[in-house]
Structure formats: structure tokens, C-alpha cells
Design an enzyme around this catalytic site. Structure first.
Site, PDB file in Angstrom:
ATOM      1  N   GLU A   1       8.064  39.693 -19.671  1.00 35.60           N
ATOM      2  CA  GLU A   1       7.070  40.538 -20.335  1.00 35.60           C
ATOM      3  C   GLU A   1       7.768  41.424 -21.360  1.00 35.60           C
ATOM      4  O   GLU A   1       8.283  42.504 -21.004  1.00 35.60           O
ATOM      5  CB  GLU A   1       6.356  41.435 -19.316  1.00 35.60           C
ATOM      6  CG  GLU A   1       5.600  40.674 -18.246  1.00 35.60           C
ATOM      7  CD  GLU A   1       4.463  41.519 -17.654  1.00 35.60           C
ATOM      8  OE1 GLU A   1       3.331  41.035 -17.658  1.00 35.60           O
ATOM      9  OE2 GLU A   1       4.716  42.654 -17.223  1.00 35.60           O
TER      10      GLU A   1
ATOM     11  N   GLY B   1      -0.085  45.362 -23.673  1.00 32.54           N
ATOM     12  CA  GLY B   1      -1.201  46.248 -24.015  1.00 32.54           C
ATOM     13  C   GLY B   1      -1.275  46.591 -25.493  1.00 32.54           C
ATOM     14  O   GLY B   1      -1.963  47.525 -25.882  1.00 32.54           O
TER      15      GLY B   1
ATOM     16  N   LYS C   1      -3.436  46.584 -12.660  1.00 27.53           N
ATOM     17  CA  LYS C   1      -2.879  47.931 -12.863  1.00 27.53           C
ATOM     18  C   LYS C   1      -3.819  48.960 -12.215  1.00 27.53           C
ATOM     19  O   LYS C   1      -4.401  48.666 -11.169  1.00 27.53           O
ATOM     20  CB  LYS C   1      -2.647  48.194 -14.364  1.00 27.53           C
ATOM     21  CG  LYS C   1      -1.851  47.048 -15.012  1.00 27.53           C
ATOM     22  CD  LYS C   1      -1.402  47.317 -16.410  1.00 27.53           C
ATOM     23  CE  LYS C   1      -0.672  46.085 -16.950  1.00 27.53           C
ATOM     24  NZ  LYS C   1      -0.111  46.285 -18.272  1.00 27.53           N
TER      25      LYS C   1
ATOM     26  N   HIS D   1       8.145  45.901 -13.007  1.00 27.36           N
ATOM     27  CA  HIS D   1       7.247  45.957 -14.169  1.00 27.36           C
ATOM     28  C   HIS D   1       7.727  47.067 -15.104  1.00 27.36           C
ATOM     29  O   HIS D   1       8.166  48.128 -14.649  1.00 27.36           O
ATOM     30  CB  HIS D   1       5.809  46.217 -13.710  1.00 27.36           C
ATOM     31  CG  HIS D   1       4.822  45.958 -14.808  1.00 27.36           C
ATOM     32  ND1 HIS D   1       4.624  46.841 -15.849  1.00 27.36           N
ATOM     33  CD2 HIS D   1       4.009  44.902 -15.055  1.00 27.36           C
ATOM     34  CE1 HIS D   1       3.729  46.329 -16.679  1.00 27.36           C
ATOM     35  NE2 HIS D   1       3.329  45.158 -16.219  1.00 27.36           N
TER      36      HIS D   1
ATOM     37  N   SER E   1      -0.252  40.894 -23.621  1.00 23.02           N
ATOM     38  CA  SER E   1      -1.408  40.597 -24.473  1.00 23.02           C
ATOM     39  C   SER E   1      -1.878  39.142 -24.402  1.00 23.02           C
ATOM     40  O   SER E   1      -2.336  38.585 -25.401  1.00 23.02           O
ATOM     41  CB  SER E   1      -1.130  41.011 -25.926  1.00 23.02           C
ATOM     42  OG  SER E   1      -0.903  42.407 -25.990  1.00 23.02           O
TER      43      SER E   1
ATOM     44  N   ASN F   1      -2.897  41.142 -13.330  1.00 22.62           N
ATOM     45  CA  ASN F   1      -2.353  42.432 -12.879  1.00 22.62           C
ATOM     46  C   ASN F   1      -3.353  43.492 -13.315  1.00 22.62           C
ATOM     47  O   ASN F   1      -3.413  43.853 -14.490  1.00 22.62           O
ATOM     48  CB  ASN F   1      -0.974  42.670 -13.516  1.00 22.62           C
ATOM     49  CG  ASN F   1      -0.458  44.064 -13.218  1.00 22.62           C
ATOM     50  OD1 ASN F   1      -0.997  44.779 -12.376  1.00 22.62           O
ATOM     51  ND2 ASN F   1       0.606  44.460 -13.920  1.00 22.62           N
TER      52      ASN F   1
ATOM     53  N   GLU G   1       6.181  49.175 -16.782  1.00 26.98           N
ATOM     54  CA  GLU G   1       5.522  50.486 -16.597  1.00 26.98           C
ATOM     55  C   GLU G   1       6.183  51.267 -15.461  1.00 26.98           C
ATOM     56  O   GLU G   1       6.305  52.486 -15.518  1.00 26.98           O
ATOM     57  CB  GLU G   1       4.016  50.281 -16.344  1.00 26.98           C
ATOM     58  CG  GLU G   1       3.306  49.876 -17.628  1.00 26.98           C
ATOM     59  CD  GLU G   1       2.092  48.988 -17.449  1.00 26.98           C
ATOM     60  OE1 GLU G   1       1.545  48.899 -16.336  1.00 26.98           O
ATOM     61  OE2 GLU G   1       1.697  48.351 -18.448  1.00 26.98           O
TER      62      GLU G   1
HETATM   63  P1  13P Z   1      -1.649  43.169 -21.036  1.00 28.61           P
HETATM   64  O1  13P Z   1      -2.095  41.746 -20.769  1.00 28.61           O
HETATM   65  O2  13P Z   1      -2.778  44.150 -20.931  1.00 28.61           O
HETATM   66  O3  13P Z   1      -0.854  43.262 -22.297  1.00 28.61           O
HETATM   67  O4  13P Z   1      -0.646  43.566 -19.839  1.00 28.61           O
HETATM   68  C1  13P Z   1       0.394  42.709 -19.539  1.00 28.61           C
HETATM   69  C2  13P Z   1       1.043  43.156 -18.293  1.00 28.61           C
HETATM   70  O5  13P Z   1       1.688  44.189 -18.270  1.00 28.61           O
HETATM   71  C3  13P Z   1       0.868  42.341 -17.086  1.00 28.61           C
HETATM   72  O6  13P Z   1       1.707  42.756 -16.062  1.00 28.61           O
END
Ligand code: 13P
Length: 253
Positions: free
Chosen positions: A167, A173, A11, A97, A213, A9, A99
Site C-alpha cells: 500500500e 485515500g 477502518k 498499516h 484508492s 478494510n 495509518e
Molecule cells: P483507500 O482504498 O480508501 O485508498 O484505502 C486503502 C487502504 O488503506 C486499505 O487498507
């Protein structure tokens, strides 16, 4: 036998040039080496979709979008419909997600509408669920995830056309991964929940990815868990060497 998915992903990251380089090297790798039962999947920004689907045409790569509108088509400035995605040979789409839930205030009922739209146009939703740190610390992780599942999937019949990504918000992150045992406990609960609602076969076939992560150093122990069928990977999927490393690790499982 469920496949293993290494899903990136991206982003809101990478320039056009960087995305072009990534797909060039990934195509080279997939054409020369292949990944066996491991499925490479990338969810790039919309603007790189054609680059991505051109690569997918020539390789085993699958492509997902990061978001979709809840509407069919029409006067919705800035939005992208499932119809548009489907016309570009996009196969998957992330929904729910954290976010988007937190920053853009997307509710379970909006996510439910988006899932319905994706199914109408034969795209496979990758439904993301997960608890916050305070919810985990107060022992509510299972309840929160079950609540998200039940609201996001309300009145939706599934049959091999859904993927779920667990997640935990506190692991995204942050460099702080859930332990393989913590992740497996929730993955198993999700599979049991799906079995109770849709039957044993649907649950047995359902890919459940872990995200938060994930990187080349912790991927193997996560994939060793019986109910973890791959990773949904942010930061570590942006670099082609790191991404290929993860494809190789998954192939060894
Ligand atoms: P990270 O791998 O950067 O922690 O992000 C995970 C994520 O949100 C994947 O959708």
C-alpha cells in the site's frame, strides 16, 4: 493457483445499522451467486465482529481484524488480543498499516511482535508495507519496502500463513492509484524477496494484495498483473454495491 482476494478494510467507518445492512446484502449475494475462486474478506471495526463472523458462518466470507495487541491477555485496557480474536473465529488480521505506523507510531519491531502473537493463535497476518511520496520521489521505494519486510519478519518462519499488502502511502485515500506497472514492479520484488528468504514454493503461494484508492474502475487492470492477487480496499469497500461490483470484476479475471 493463487486465489484472488477482495479485502475490505473498513477502518473507523459505518454505524452498526449500516454494517448490519451491508452484511445482510453480502450474505444474500454470496449465498445466491457465490464468488468461485474469489475470496471475499472484510476487516470491520471490532464492535461488529460478531455480526461479521455470524455472516461468515453462513457463507464463504472470511473475516479479518484491523489491529491486535502485542500482549497475550491481561490488564491492557482498550486492547484486543489474538486469543480473543481467535475465539471469535476471526481468521486474518492487518498489521503494519501505514495509518497505524504514522498516527499511532507503530514501529517495525512492534509489528514483528504482533505478527508473532497472531501466529501463536493461528491467525493469518496481513502485513502492510509501502513507501511515502517523498520516498518514492527520491527513488527509495524498493529499499523502504525491503527494509519493512526484513524488520517485520525478522526471526519469523512462514509457510502459507502470511499475506502481504503493498500500500503506497501516497495512494491511500487520495484517489491517486499506483499504475498497474508501478504496483507490479513492487509486487514482483516482494515475491522475489520472499523466495530468497523462504523458498520458491512459499513465494509462489503467497497472496500479495495491492491497496491504495482501488475502486471498481481501476480494479481490473491491477488484477491483470501477474503478481497482484487482490485488493485491500478502504473507501470503495464501504458501499455494498461497489463491493459486489468488485467481487464480480475479480471473478472475470
Ligand atoms: P483507500 O482504498 O480508501 O485508498 O484505502 C486503502 C487502504 O488503506 C486499505 O487498507
Amino acid at each position: 493457483m493463487r486465489k484472488i482476494y477482495i479485502a475490505g478494510n473498513w477502518k473507523m467507518n459505518l454505524t452498526f445499522q449500516a454494517a448490519d445492512d451491508f452484511f445482510f446484502h453480502l450474505a444474500e449475494y454470496l449465498q445466491s451467486t457465490g464468488t468461485g475462486d474469489v475470496q471475499a474478506l472484510i476487516c470491520p471495526p471490532f464492535t461488529y465482529m460478531e455480526l461479521a463472523t455470524d455472516t461468515a458462518d453462513q457463507t464463504s466470507l472470511s473475516i479479518g481484524a484491523q489491529n491486535v495487541s502485542q500482549y497475550d491477555n491481561g490488564a491492557f485496557t482498550g486492547e484486543i488480543s489474538a486469543d480473543i480474536l481467535s475465539s471469535m473465529d476471526v481468521e486474518y488480521c492487518l498489521v503494519g498499516h501505514s495509518e497505524r505506523r504514522q498516527i499511532f507510531q507503530e514501529s517495525d519491531s512492534l509489528i514483528n511482535q504482533k505478527i508473532q502473537k497472531l501466529r501463536k493463535y493461528f491467525l493469518i497476518p496481513i502485513l502492510c508495507v509501502g513507501e511515502s511520496l517523498s520516498e518514492r520521489e527520491s527513488g527509495k521505494a524498493v529499499e523502504v519496502v525491503q527494509n519493512q519486510l526484513s524488520k517485520c519478519l525478522e526471526s519469523i518462519e512462514i509457510d502459507n500463513d502470511l499475506m502481504i499488502a503493498y500500500e503506497p502511502v501516497w495512494a491511500i485515500g487520495t484517489g491517486k492509484t499506483a499504475s498497474p506497472q508501478q504496483a507490479e514492479e513492487i509486487h514482483k520484488m516482494i515475491r522475489d524477496w520472499i523466495a530468497a528468504k523462504y523458498g520458491e514454493q512459499v513465494a509462489a503461494d503467497l497472496p500479495i494484495l495491492y491497496g491504495g484508492s482501488v475502486n471498481p474502475a481501476n480494479l481490473a487492470e491491477l488484477l491483470a498483473q501477474p503478481d497482484i492477487d487482490g485488493g485491500l480496499i478502504g473507501g470503495a469497500s464501504l458501499d455494498i454495491e461497489s463491493y459486489i461490483k468488485m467481487l464480480k470484476i475479480a471473478q472475470k479475471i
